[in-house]
Scaffold this active site. Sequence first.
Site, PDB file in Angstrom:
ATOM      1  N   HIS A  97       0.999  -1.210  -0.203  1.00  0.00           N
ATOM      2  CA  HIS A  97       0.057   0.421  -0.353  1.00  0.00           C
ATOM      3  C   HIS A  97       1.227   1.279   0.141  1.00  0.00           C
ATOM      4  O   HIS A  97       1.834   1.243   0.296  1.00  0.00           O
ATOM      5  CB  HIS A  97      -0.304   0.031   1.482  1.00  0.00           C
ATOM      6  CG  HIS A  97      -0.112  -0.221   2.385  1.00  0.00           C
ATOM      7  ND1 HIS A  97      -0.159  -1.246   2.797  1.00  0.00           N
ATOM      8  CD2 HIS A  97      -0.105   0.112   3.842  1.00  0.00           C
ATOM      9  CE1 HIS A  97       0.870  -1.167   4.030  1.00  0.00           C
ATOM     10  NE2 HIS A  97       0.284  -0.005   4.154  1.00  0.00           N
ATOM     11  N   HIS A  99       0.880   4.574   1.292  1.00  0.00           N
ATOM     12  CA  HIS A  99      -0.123   6.125   1.957  1.00  0.00           C
ATOM     13  C   HIS A  99       0.217   7.324   1.112  1.00  0.00           C
ATOM     14  O   HIS A  99       1.203   7.951   1.083  1.00  0.00           O
ATOM     15  CB  HIS A  99       1.099   6.242   3.402  1.00  0.00           C
ATOM     16  CG  HIS A  99       0.487   5.222   4.204  1.00  0.00           C
ATOM     17  ND1 HIS A  99       0.051   5.312   5.635  1.00  0.00           N
ATOM     18  CD2 HIS A  99       1.373   4.222   4.184  1.00  0.00           C
ATOM     19  CE1 HIS A  99       0.646   3.764   5.853  1.00  0.00           C
ATOM     20  NE2 HIS A  99       1.056   3.878   5.451  1.00  0.00           N
TER      21      HIS A  99
HETATM   22  P1  AMP Z   1       1.658   0.341   8.074  1.00  0.00           P
HETATM   23  O1  AMP Z   1       2.303   0.669   8.754  1.00  0.00           O
HETATM   24  O2  AMP Z   1       2.551   1.147   6.413  1.00  0.00           O
HETATM   25  O3  AMP Z   1       1.827  -1.284   7.458  1.00  0.00           O
HETATM   26  O4  AMP Z   1       0.344   0.973   7.108  1.00  0.00           O
HETATM   27  C1  AMP Z   1      -0.783   0.677   7.741  1.00  0.00           C
HETATM   28  C2  AMP Z   1      -1.951   1.126   7.766  1.00  0.00           C
HETATM   29  O5  AMP Z   1      -3.109   0.712   7.574  1.00  0.00           O
HETATM   30  C3  AMP Z   1      -1.986   2.527   9.488  1.00  0.00           C
HETATM   31  O6  AMP Z   1      -1.945   3.121   8.241  1.00  0.00           O
HETATM   32  C4  AMP Z   1      -3.389   1.955   9.290  1.00  0.00           C
HETATM   33  O7  AMP Z   1      -3.652   2.964  10.627  1.00  0.00           O
HETATM   34  C5  AMP Z   1      -4.317   1.550   8.512  1.00  0.00           C
HETATM   35  N1  AMP Z   1      -5.440   0.410   8.986  1.00  0.00           N
HETATM   36  C6  AMP Z   1      -4.984  -1.032   9.255  1.00  0.00           C
HETATM   37  N2  AMP Z   1      -6.409  -1.397   9.545  1.00  0.00           N
HETATM   38  C7  AMP Z   1      -7.403  -0.692   8.812  1.00  0.00           C
HETATM   39  C8  AMP Z   1      -8.559  -0.420   8.058  1.00  0.00           C
HETATM   40  N3  AMP Z   1      -9.198  -1.170   9.044  1.00  0.00           N
HETATM   41  N4  AMP Z   1      -8.940   0.484   7.968  1.00  0.00           N
HETATM   42  C9  AMP Z   1      -8.182   1.677   7.104  1.00  0.00           C
HETATM   43  N5  AMP Z   1      -7.149   1.535   7.525  1.00  0.00           N
HETATM   44  C10 AMP Z   1      -6.147   0.343   8.882  1.00  0.00           C
END
Ligand code: AMP
Length: 123
Positions: A97, A99
Amino acid sequence: MTIFEKIINGSIPSFKVYEDEKFIAILDINPTRTGHTLVIPKKVKENVLQEDSITRSELFELSTRISNNLMDKLNAHGIKWITNVNSVAGQEVFHTHIHLIPYYEVSIEPEANQKILNLIKMV
Ligand code: AMP
């Protein structure tokens, strides 16, 4: 199954900004800034380095489109792209993903996702 696969297959809800046959974009559940969006390939690979070059370039093109929409609709003054690879770099969800985090000249608390979704939805 990753949390993002559950969002893609509809078993858990999300604030969906964009969707096509290969990608989905959702609002981050814990936004750093108003409009913090995640752009996610539907086919699971652990991180952006594992993607094939076509998917990676489509991911960047789509992230550009969504960033322009965020900047325009939310009147953002800047935007930050982050993609974490491995836990030591802060990765928590092992499903590629990017951001997209809009920035504003005046720092304010992130707004509620439902209100923001109404402004930026592309589907
Ligand atoms: P990373 O640390 O780059 O793996 O980012 C994962 C991101 O996913 C974090 O910013 C979380 O807040 C986000 N996240 C986790 N669960 C969900 C969810 N159910 N819906 C939307 N975002 C999520």
